[in-house]
Write an enzyme that holds these catalytic residues in place. Structure first.
Site, short mmCIF file in Angstrom:
data_model
loop_
_atom_site.label_atom_id
_atom_site.label_comp_id
_atom_site.label_asym_id
_atom_site.label_seq_id
_atom_site.Cartn_x
_atom_site.Cartn_y
_atom_site.Cartn_z
N THR A 1 0.93 -1.40 0.23
CA THR A 1 -0.39 -0.12 -0.56
C THR A 1 0.78 1.24 -0.05
O THR A 1 1.55 1.36 0.34
CB THR A 1 -1.22 -0.17 1.18
OG1 THR A 1 -1.65 0.90 1.62
CG2 THR A 1 -0.24 -0.14 2.74
N ASP A 2 0.39 3.00 -0.33
CA ASP A 2 1.12 3.54 -0.45
C ASP A 2 1.17 4.02 0.49
O ASP A 2 1.69 5.13 1.54
CB ASP A 2 0.61 4.95 -1.23
CG ASP A 2 -1.23 4.84 -0.99
OD1 ASP A 2 -1.53 4.40 0.29
OD2 ASP A 2 -1.56 5.72 -1.59
N GLU A 3 0.16 3.64 2.30
CA GLU A 3 0.25 4.45 3.40
C GLU A 3 1.83 4.05 4.25
O GLU A 3 1.80 4.67 4.87
CB GLU A 3 -1.39 3.57 4.11
CG GLU A 3 -2.28 3.67 3.73
CD GLU A 3 -3.47 3.31 4.09
OE1 GLU A 3 -3.09 3.83 5.20
OE2 GLU A 3 -4.39 3.23 3.54
N TYR B 1 -2.28 -0.41 10.59
CA TYR B 1 -1.59 -1.04 9.87
C TYR B 1 -0.83 -0.31 8.81
O TYR B 1 0.34 -1.21 7.94
CB TYR B 1 -3.11 -0.90 9.40
CG TYR B 1 -3.33 -0.85 7.69
CD1 TYR B 1 -2.71 -2.03 7.20
CD2 TYR B 1 -3.48 -0.10 6.33
CE1 TYR B 1 -3.24 -2.33 5.72
CE2 TYR B 1 -3.42 -0.22 5.16
CZ TYR B 1 -3.50 -1.37 5.13
OH TYR B 1 -2.90 -1.60 3.37
N LYS C 1 2.17 -3.59 7.22
CA LYS C 1 2.38 -3.69 6.04
C LYS C 1 3.88 -2.87 5.90
O LYS C 1 4.08 -3.63 5.07
CB LYS C 1 1.00 -2.58 5.06
CG LYS C 1 0.56 -3.47 5.38
CD LYS C 1 0.11 -4.46 4.82
CE LYS C 1 0.39 -4.85 2.98
NZ LYS C 1 0.48 -5.90 2.14
#
Length: 354
Positions: free
Chosen positions: A132-134, A158, A162
């Site tokens: 993810t970009d997060e 989260y 990741k």
């Protein structure tokens, strides 16, 4: 054949459907079937010999080893993850267990399998990790979009989990030579999206006459990627990506959350007008912002276009229209995923208005 983990979830099931349709190569699909995993997503593949479903956990090393030995996949695509930021704030332990420990155990099983391969099989094998970009943190209003060189600055349990999984994948390439690929995508939307995320929640609540909860001032900006485009990007990275490399996948669609909600309402006004008249936009309700809410994400996907020739086929407008139309045509699917546990979660999460 390929092995897909997390292939009954939102992005994973869309990928499995896309893969069978576009490529036709057999898939073994391993999914734990947590609350967001749904075999109804894969109903169209019932009886299709190209798809075999196995219920299980990526953290179950013995199960993964047996699947690898029996099916001898040429590639593994890891979609399995806990992925909802709000849930990670309330229960971070589950995210550590699945996203960090689970990925570690999966990598260990894959390393042993790949290590025993010989010749062309070993050379062709790939492990593709979907992220993810997060993991990159939050951007200011004028900051350039995330590139693959942007440093990791995760801000939620989260995204931290990741980020940890991404680091493990990278380490297994550099330490053991495992031929890995990593993709970091922006916010996905489209069919089969569990209605806790922004777009499906707005569609479902609007049609039910419920409030449309918007965090804070609604000006949090995200880059939106239609899930079908994401699937085609992953296929391309698997086909031609350079091992050990990361590819950012984005839709070039930066939108504020409030603008997304208003666009959903406008589409519903057009496609399914409210029985009592008026706009669905009247149901928008601002609620207390969540802790540590990242202000802006944006993906620079130029590397993927430059090196592998991929770019999204959908604009936000065309993709969102397809999405709203899908939810209007699949009300039975929505009803089935809205279990008592789901309704309890939504009531708890959005109880307090700002």
């Amino acid at each position: 054949m390929i092995l897909v983990t997390g292939g009954a979830g939102f992005i994973g099931s869309n990928f499995v459907l896309d893969w069978v349709s576009a490529v036709g190569e057999p898939v073994v699909n391993l999914d734990k079937l947590t609350y967001a995993g749904n075999l109804e997503n894969l109903r169209s593949l019932q009886g299709d010999g190209r798809h075999q479903f196995v219920q299980g956990d990526i953290g179950d090393g013995a199960l993964v080893e047996s699947l690898l030995a029996r099916h001898r996949p040429r590639a593994i695509l890891n979609f399995a993850a806990e992925s909802h930021v709000d849930r990670s704030i309330h229960a971070p332990g589950t995210f550590i267990e699945t996203n960090v420990v689970g990925t570690f155990r999966l990598l260990e099983a894959v390393r042993a399998y790949w290590g025993a391969l010989q010749g062309a099989e070993r050379e062709a094998f790939r492990f593709l990790h979907v992220s993810t970009d997060e993991v990159y943190g939050s951007l200011g209003p004028r900051d350039p979009a995330f590139t693959e060189q942007h440093r990791y600055e995760p801000n939620s349990p989260y995204s931290a989990s990741k980020a940890a999984s991404d680091h493990l994948v990278r380490a297994y390439h550099h330490t053991y030579g495992l031929p890995v690929l990593t993709t970091n995508c922006s916010n996905n939307y489209g069919p089969y999206h569990f209605p806790e995320k922004l777009i499906p929640l707005m569609i479902v609540n609007a049609l039910a006459g419920k409030p449309l909860p918007v965090y804070g001032d609604g000006q949090q900006v995200r880059d939106w990627l239609y899930v079908g485009d994401h699937c085609s990007a992953i296929r391309r990275v698997l086909e031609a990506g350079r091992t050990g490399e990361t590819y950012n996948v984005g839709g070039w669609n930066e939108k504020a959350n409030l603008d997304v909600v208003r666009t959903v309402c406008a589409l519903l006004d057009e496609l399914k007008p409210r029985a009592g008249g008026g706009s669905y936009g009247e149901q928008v309700t601002f609620v207390k912002d969540r802790p540590g809410h990242d202000r802006r994400y944006a993906i620079d996907a130029r590397r993927l276009e430059r090196e592998l020739g991929w770019k999204p086929a959908e604009t936000f407008e065309t993709g969102l229209r397809k999405t709203v139309q899908w939810y209007l045509a699949n009300t039975a699917w929505v009803e089935h995923v809205q279990s008592g546990a789901y309704r309890e979660w939504i009531a708890t999460q959005y109880a307090s208005a700002a």
